[in-house]
Scaffold this active site. Structure first.
Site, PDB file in Angstrom:
ATOM      1  N   ASP A   1       0.865  -1.180   0.000  1.00  0.00           N
ATOM      2  CA  ASP A   1       0.000   0.000   0.000  1.00  0.00           C
ATOM      3  C   ASP A   1       0.902   1.231   0.000  1.00  0.00           C
ATOM      4  O   ASP A   1       1.376   1.646  -1.043  1.00  0.00           O
ATOM      5  CB  ASP A   1      -0.947  -0.074   1.208  1.00  0.00           C
ATOM      6  CG  ASP A   1      -2.005   1.010   1.205  1.00  0.00           C
ATOM      7  OD1 ASP A   1      -2.104   1.744   0.208  1.00  0.00           O
ATOM      8  OD2 ASP A   1      -2.752   1.142   2.198  1.00  0.00           O
TER       9      ASP A   1
ATOM     10  N   PHE B   1     -10.660  -2.077   0.842  1.00  0.00           N
ATOM     11  CA  PHE B   1     -10.081  -3.025   1.789  1.00  0.00           C
ATOM     12  C   PHE B   1     -10.362  -4.441   1.323  1.00  0.00           C
ATOM     13  O   PHE B   1     -11.507  -4.864   1.223  1.00  0.00           O
ATOM     14  CB  PHE B   1     -10.631  -2.800   3.195  1.00  0.00           C
ATOM     15  CG  PHE B   1      -9.794  -3.483   4.235  1.00  0.00           C
ATOM     16  CD1 PHE B   1      -8.602  -2.917   4.671  1.00  0.00           C
ATOM     17  CD2 PHE B   1     -10.175  -4.716   4.743  1.00  0.00           C
ATOM     18  CE1 PHE B   1      -7.804  -3.563   5.601  1.00  0.00           C
ATOM     19  CE2 PHE B   1      -9.375  -5.370   5.672  1.00  0.00           C
ATOM     20  CZ  PHE B   1      -8.191  -4.790   6.096  1.00  0.00           C
TER      21      PHE B   1
HETATM   22  P1  5GP Z   1       1.954  -0.369   3.809  1.00  0.00           P
HETATM   23  O1  5GP Z   1       3.093  -0.230   4.789  1.00  0.00           O
HETATM   24  O2  5GP Z   1       2.412  -0.752   2.414  1.00  0.00           O
HETATM   25  O3  5GP Z   1       1.038   0.843   3.793  1.00  0.00           O
HETATM   26  O4  5GP Z   1       1.015  -1.495   4.414  1.00  0.00           O
HETATM   27  C1  5GP Z   1       1.080  -2.797   3.973  1.00  0.00           C
HETATM   28  C2  5GP Z   1       0.378  -3.698   4.950  1.00  0.00           C
HETATM   29  O5  5GP Z   1      -0.909  -3.161   5.319  1.00  0.00           O
HETATM   30  C3  5GP Z   1       0.089  -5.026   4.312  1.00  0.00           C
HETATM   31  O6  5GP Z   1       1.147  -5.935   4.519  1.00  0.00           O
HETATM   32  C4  5GP Z   1      -1.183  -5.440   5.005  1.00  0.00           C
HETATM   33  O7  5GP Z   1      -0.863  -6.079   6.218  1.00  0.00           O
HETATM   34  C5  5GP Z   1      -1.898  -4.149   5.316  1.00  0.00           C
HETATM   35  N1  5GP Z   1      -2.895  -3.797   4.290  1.00  0.00           N
HETATM   36  C6  5GP Z   1      -2.863  -2.764   3.407  1.00  0.00           C
HETATM   37  N2  5GP Z   1      -3.952  -2.756   2.632  1.00  0.00           N
HETATM   38  C7  5GP Z   1      -4.709  -3.810   3.017  1.00  0.00           C
HETATM   39  C8  5GP Z   1      -5.978  -4.354   2.571  1.00  0.00           C
HETATM   40  O8  5GP Z   1      -6.660  -3.872   1.649  1.00  0.00           O
HETATM   41  N3  5GP Z   1      -6.411  -5.474   3.207  1.00  0.00           N
HETATM   42  C9  5GP Z   1      -5.735  -6.062   4.224  1.00  0.00           C
HETATM   43  N4  5GP Z   1      -6.267  -7.146   4.755  1.00  0.00           N
HETATM   44  N5  5GP Z   1      -4.538  -5.576   4.669  1.00  0.00           N
HETATM   45  C10 5GP Z   1      -4.034  -4.470   4.070  1.00  0.00           C
END
Ligand code: 5GP
Length: 182
Positions: free
Chosen positions: A105, A155
């Site tokens: 993300d 999500f």
């Molecule tokens: P970032 O540090 O890239 O913002 O966050 C990544 C982490 O956030 C992923 O490894 C996951 O655990 C969580 N995450 C981000 N978007 C989603 C989503 O749409 N669904 C779920 N279940 N987890 C997400």
């Protein structure tokens, strides 16, 4: 028995689509790492399902290991400040490391992890993410070498991804109904 499936608004990746994506990624990785000492590192727990499939789609020798991190502050949004809860068991010095991630993300968590892992002097360090939530105008903090597919800014759960530790065992990826988490 509660029905997990009725909490899903729409299925965005079915099992057949997932398996095609994973086979393609496995072939790319096998080609690029042929003859190299490859270590796959998955971040617990979301990446476990993808890791299990991806490693079997790779036909060059691999080692695997796992890390667990917990982020400080609100869980919903990534702050990029993470604490290593479970570190690697193996030494990655001079080895080719590929981080296996479920969904990218903001990329802040991975950016932190990559900085930490690169201080251990691997021969190379790259990221394979199954999903990339890349939204127009928003840039991730890191640039993954391998991307399964892009997903909209909603999500998603299933195929390892959870909401409050549920739905990880759904064999597909779906968008969770907003009323489930609001
Ligand atoms: P970032 O540090 O890239 O913002 O966050 C990544 C982490 O956030 C992923 O490894 C996951 O655990 C969580 N995450 C981000 N978007 C989603 C989503 O749409 N669904 C779920 N279940 N987890 C997400």
């Amino acid at each position: 028995m509660s029905d997990m499936r009725s909490d899903i608004e729409s299925v965005i990746l079915d099992q057949e689509t997932i398996s095609q994506i994973v086979r393609r990624m496995g072939a790319e990785i096998s080609r690029d790492y042929d003859g190299k000492d490859l270590v796959l590192i998955a971040v617990l727990r979301g990446a476990v399902v993808f890791m299990g499939d991806l490693m079997r789609a790779i036909d060059v020798p691999v080692s695997i290991d796992f890390m667990a991190v917990s982020s400080y502050g609100a869980a919903a949004k990534s702050s990029g400040i993470v604490r290593i809860v479970k570190d690697l068991d193996i030494d990655i010095k001079d080895r080719h490391v590929l981080i296996v991630e479920d969904i990218l993300d903001s990329g802040l968590t991975l950016k932190y992890l990559m900085k930490n892992l690169s201080s251990r002097h691997p021969a190379s360090l790259e990221v394979a993410t199954f999903l990339w939530k890349d939204v127009e105008g928003k840039q991730a903090a890191i640039n993954p070498k391998y991307v399964g597919t892009h997903v909209p800014d909603a999500f998603v759960v299933g195929y390892g991804l959870d909401f409050a530790e549920h739905y990880r065992n759904l064999p597909y990826v779906g968008i969770l109904k907003p009323e489930v988490y609001s």
